[in-house]
Design a protein around this motif. Sequence first.
Motif, PDB file in Angstrom:
ATOM      1  N   MET A 129      -1.580  19.293  35.577  1.00  0.00           N
ATOM      2  CA  MET A 129      -0.529  18.423  36.093  1.00  0.00           C
ATOM      3  C   MET A 129       0.086  17.575  34.983  1.00  0.00           C
ATOM      4  O   MET A 129       1.292  17.361  34.970  1.00  0.00           O
ATOM      5  CB  MET A 129      -1.142  17.546  37.202  1.00  0.00           C
ATOM      6  CG  MET A 129      -0.147  16.683  37.900  1.00  0.00           C
ATOM      7  SD  MET A 129       1.042  17.724  38.763  1.00  0.00           S
ATOM      8  CE  MET A 129       2.134  16.523  39.391  1.00  0.00           C
ATOM      9  N   LYS A 130      -0.757  17.125  34.071  1.00  0.00           N
ATOM     10  CA  LYS A 130      -0.288  16.294  32.977  1.00  0.00           C
ATOM     11  C   LYS A 130       0.750  17.048  32.131  1.00  0.00           C
ATOM     12  O   LYS A 130       1.754  16.487  31.724  1.00  0.00           O
ATOM     13  CB  LYS A 130      -1.481  15.890  32.110  1.00  0.00           C
ATOM     14  CG  LYS A 130      -1.236  14.775  31.163  1.00  0.00           C
ATOM     15  CD  LYS A 130      -2.552  14.456  30.436  1.00  0.00           C
ATOM     16  CE  LYS A 130      -2.519  13.135  29.759  1.00  0.00           C
ATOM     17  NZ  LYS A 130      -3.763  12.845  29.049  1.00  0.00           N
ATOM     18  N   GLY A 131       0.502  18.349  31.896  1.00  0.00           N
ATOM     19  CA  GLY A 131       1.443  19.171  31.127  1.00  0.00           C
ATOM     20  C   GLY A 131       2.792  19.276  31.808  1.00  0.00           C
ATOM     21  O   GLY A 131       3.838  19.242  31.162  1.00  0.00           O
ATOM     22  N   VAL A 132       2.783  19.405  33.131  1.00  0.00           N
ATOM     23  CA  VAL A 132       4.030  19.504  33.893  1.00  0.00           C
ATOM     24  C   VAL A 132       4.822  18.200  33.775  1.00  0.00           C
ATOM     25  O   VAL A 132       6.045  18.214  33.604  1.00  0.00           O
ATOM     26  CB  VAL A 132       3.746  19.844  35.374  1.00  0.00           C
ATOM     27  CG1 VAL A 132       5.004  19.749  36.219  1.00  0.00           C
ATOM     28  CG2 VAL A 132       3.130  21.227  35.489  1.00  0.00           C
ATOM     29  N   ILE A 133       4.128  17.080  33.832  1.00  0.00           N
ATOM     30  CA  ILE A 133       4.805  15.780  33.701  1.00  0.00           C
ATOM     31  C   ILE A 133       5.450  15.654  32.324  1.00  0.00           C
ATOM     32  O   ILE A 133       6.607  15.231  32.213  1.00  0.00           O
ATOM     33  CB  ILE A 133       3.829  14.623  33.978  1.00  0.00           C
ATOM     34  CG1 ILE A 133       3.433  14.637  35.453  1.00  0.00           C
ATOM     35  CG2 ILE A 133       4.440  13.283  33.599  1.00  0.00           C
ATOM     36  CD1 ILE A 133       2.288  13.715  35.814  1.00  0.00           C
ATOM     37  N   PHE A 134       4.718  16.039  31.272  1.00  0.00           N
ATOM     38  CA  PHE A 134       5.287  16.000  29.928  1.00  0.00           C
ATOM     39  C   PHE A 134       6.492  16.933  29.824  1.00  0.00           C
ATOM     40  O   PHE A 134       7.504  16.590  29.207  1.00  0.00           O
ATOM     41  CB  PHE A 134       4.246  16.376  28.868  1.00  0.00           C
ATOM     42  CG  PHE A 134       3.317  15.258  28.501  1.00  0.00           C
ATOM     43  CD1 PHE A 134       3.799  14.087  27.932  1.00  0.00           C
ATOM     44  CD2 PHE A 134       1.959  15.376  28.711  1.00  0.00           C
ATOM     45  CE1 PHE A 134       2.944  13.049  27.584  1.00  0.00           C
ATOM     46  CE2 PHE A 134       1.088  14.354  28.372  1.00  0.00           C
ATOM     47  CZ  PHE A 134       1.581  13.183  27.804  1.00  0.00           C
ATOM     48  N   ALA A 135       6.401  18.123  30.416  1.00  0.00           N
ATOM     49  CA  ALA A 135       7.513  19.076  30.372  1.00  0.00           C
ATOM     50  C   ALA A 135       8.739  18.526  31.093  1.00  0.00           C
ATOM     51  O   ALA A 135       9.867  18.657  30.601  1.00  0.00           O
ATOM     52  CB  ALA A 135       7.085  20.417  30.979  1.00  0.00           C
ATOM     53  N   LEU A 136       8.534  17.919  32.253  1.00  0.00           N
ATOM     54  CA  LEU A 136       9.656  17.338  33.002  1.00  0.00           C
ATOM     55  C   LEU A 136      10.289  16.188  32.229  1.00  0.00           C
ATOM     56  O   LEU A 136      11.522  16.072  32.182  1.00  0.00           O
ATOM     57  CB  LEU A 136       9.188  16.871  34.382  1.00  0.00           C
ATOM     58  CG  LEU A 136       8.779  17.973  35.358  1.00  0.00           C
ATOM     59  CD1 LEU A 136       8.152  17.377  36.610  1.00  0.00           C
ATOM     60  CD2 LEU A 136       9.959  18.861  35.707  1.00  0.00           C
ATOM     61  N   LEU A 137       9.468  15.344  31.636  1.00  0.00           N
ATOM     62  CA  LEU A 137       9.988  14.243  30.828  1.00  0.00           C
ATOM     63  C   LEU A 137      10.773  14.776  29.632  1.00  0.00           C
ATOM     64  O   LEU A 137      11.862  14.289  29.323  1.00  0.00           O
ATOM     65  CB  LEU A 137       8.846  13.338  30.363  1.00  0.00           C
ATOM     66  CG  LEU A 137       9.238  12.114  29.550  1.00  0.00           C
ATOM     67  CD1 LEU A 137      10.179  11.211  30.335  1.00  0.00           C
ATOM     68  CD2 LEU A 137       7.991  11.341  29.139  1.00  0.00           C
ATOM     69  N   GLY A 138      10.228  15.795  28.977  1.00  0.00           N
ATOM     70  CA  GLY A 138      10.932  16.412  27.850  1.00  0.00           C
ATOM     71  C   GLY A 138      12.263  17.007  28.273  1.00  0.00           C
ATOM     72  O   GLY A 138      13.279  16.844  27.591  1.00  0.00           O
ATOM     73  N   GLY A 139      12.275  17.690  29.403  1.00  0.00           N
ATOM     74  CA  GLY A 139      13.515  18.279  29.902  1.00  0.00           C
ATOM     75  C   GLY A 139      14.562  17.227  30.224  1.00  0.00           C
ATOM     76  O   GLY A 139      15.744  17.391  29.920  1.00  0.00           O
ATOM     77  N   ALA A 140      14.122  16.129  30.819  1.00  0.00           N
ATOM     78  CA  ALA A 140      15.052  15.036  31.119  1.00  0.00           C
ATOM     79  C   ALA A 140      15.623  14.458  29.827  1.00  0.00           C
ATOM     80  O   ALA A 140      16.825  14.194  29.733  1.00  0.00           O
ATOM     81  CB  ALA A 140      14.349  13.953  31.932  1.00  0.00           C
ATOM     82  N   CYS A 141      14.762  14.294  28.830  1.00  0.00           N
ATOM     83  CA  CYS A 141      15.222  13.730  27.552  1.00  0.00           C
ATOM     84  C   CYS A 141      16.180  14.684  26.829  1.00  0.00           C
ATOM     85  O   CYS A 141      17.137  14.226  26.199  1.00  0.00           O
ATOM     86  CB  CYS A 141      14.031  13.392  26.662  1.00  0.00           C
ATOM     87  SG  CYS A 141      13.126  11.938  27.225  1.00  0.00           S
ATOM     88  N   ILE A 142      15.947  15.989  26.926  1.00  0.00           N
ATOM     89  CA  ILE A 142      16.862  16.954  26.309  1.00  0.00           C
ATOM     90  C   ILE A 142      18.256  16.800  26.930  1.00  0.00           C
ATOM     91  O   ILE A 142      19.266  16.786  26.229  1.00  0.00           O
ATOM     92  CB  ILE A 142      16.346  18.402  26.480  1.00  0.00           C
ATOM     93  CG1 ILE A 142      15.141  18.632  25.573  1.00  0.00           C
ATOM     94  CG2 ILE A 142      17.449  19.416  26.187  1.00  0.00           C
ATOM     95  CD1 ILE A 142      14.417  19.941  25.839  1.00  0.00           C
ATOM     96  N   THR A 143      18.297  16.671  28.250  1.00  0.00           N
ATOM     97  CA  THR A 143      19.582  16.510  28.926  1.00  0.00           C
ATOM     98  C   THR A 143      20.257  15.206  28.521  1.00  0.00           C
ATOM     99  O   THR A 143      21.454  15.190  28.194  1.00  0.00           O
ATOM    100  CB  THR A 143      19.385  16.560  30.454  1.00  0.00           C
ATOM    101  OG1 THR A 143      18.785  17.812  30.790  1.00  0.00           O
ATOM    102  CG2 THR A 143      20.705  16.417  31.182  1.00  0.00           C
ATOM    103  N   LEU A 144      19.501  14.115  28.538  1.00  0.00           N
ATOM    104  CA  LEU A 144      20.069  12.820  28.160  1.00  0.00           C
ATOM    105  C   LEU A 144      20.554  12.839  26.714  1.00  0.00           C
ATOM    106  O   LEU A 144      21.620  12.299  26.403  1.00  0.00           O
ATOM    107  CB  LEU A 144      19.034  11.709  28.364  1.00  0.00           C
ATOM    108  CG  LEU A 144      18.662  11.418  29.815  1.00  0.00           C
ATOM    109  CD1 LEU A 144      17.489  10.442  29.871  1.00  0.00           C
ATOM    110  CD2 LEU A 144      19.857  10.895  30.582  1.00  0.00           C
TER     111      LEU A 144
END
Length: 141
Positions: free
Chosen positions: A1-16
């Motif tokens: 689950m922790k990996g998924v959270i990091f991936a989602l955060l990374g994806g959001a930051c890429i978009t921003l």
Amino acid sequence: MKGVIFALLGGACITLQGVANARISQDIGTWQAATITQLTGFIISLVILLIVRDGHFREYRKVQPLYLIGGAFAAIIIFNEVTAIQIIGVTLTIAALLIAQLAFTFAIDAKGWFGVQKKKMKWPHYAGILLMVTGVIILKL
């Protein structure tokens, strides 16, 4: 689950980051935006490194030279992402980036490139990529 959270955060930051870079590039230029992004990224990384102090710089000799230039890809990524956002918009750009990223990682896994353990790809993997491409086509319409 922790990996998924990091991936989602990374994806959001890429978009921003893409949206911010597109805005910066409208005012001062695309390569200037890439330079500012790289510089601020370096400063933040350095500050975090100085606080966390994990790893050992002396061990860099163990890293293959090809991998040491990985950060240079960021300039190319930023230029292409900013240019694409200005031409086709944020949604299509991010969708296309994700498809390209997934397709390339698919090839890396299938071929075992860069020392990654080779994985056998099955029809659901191909179907997943096809569905993503179909989704982008629908978004474009």
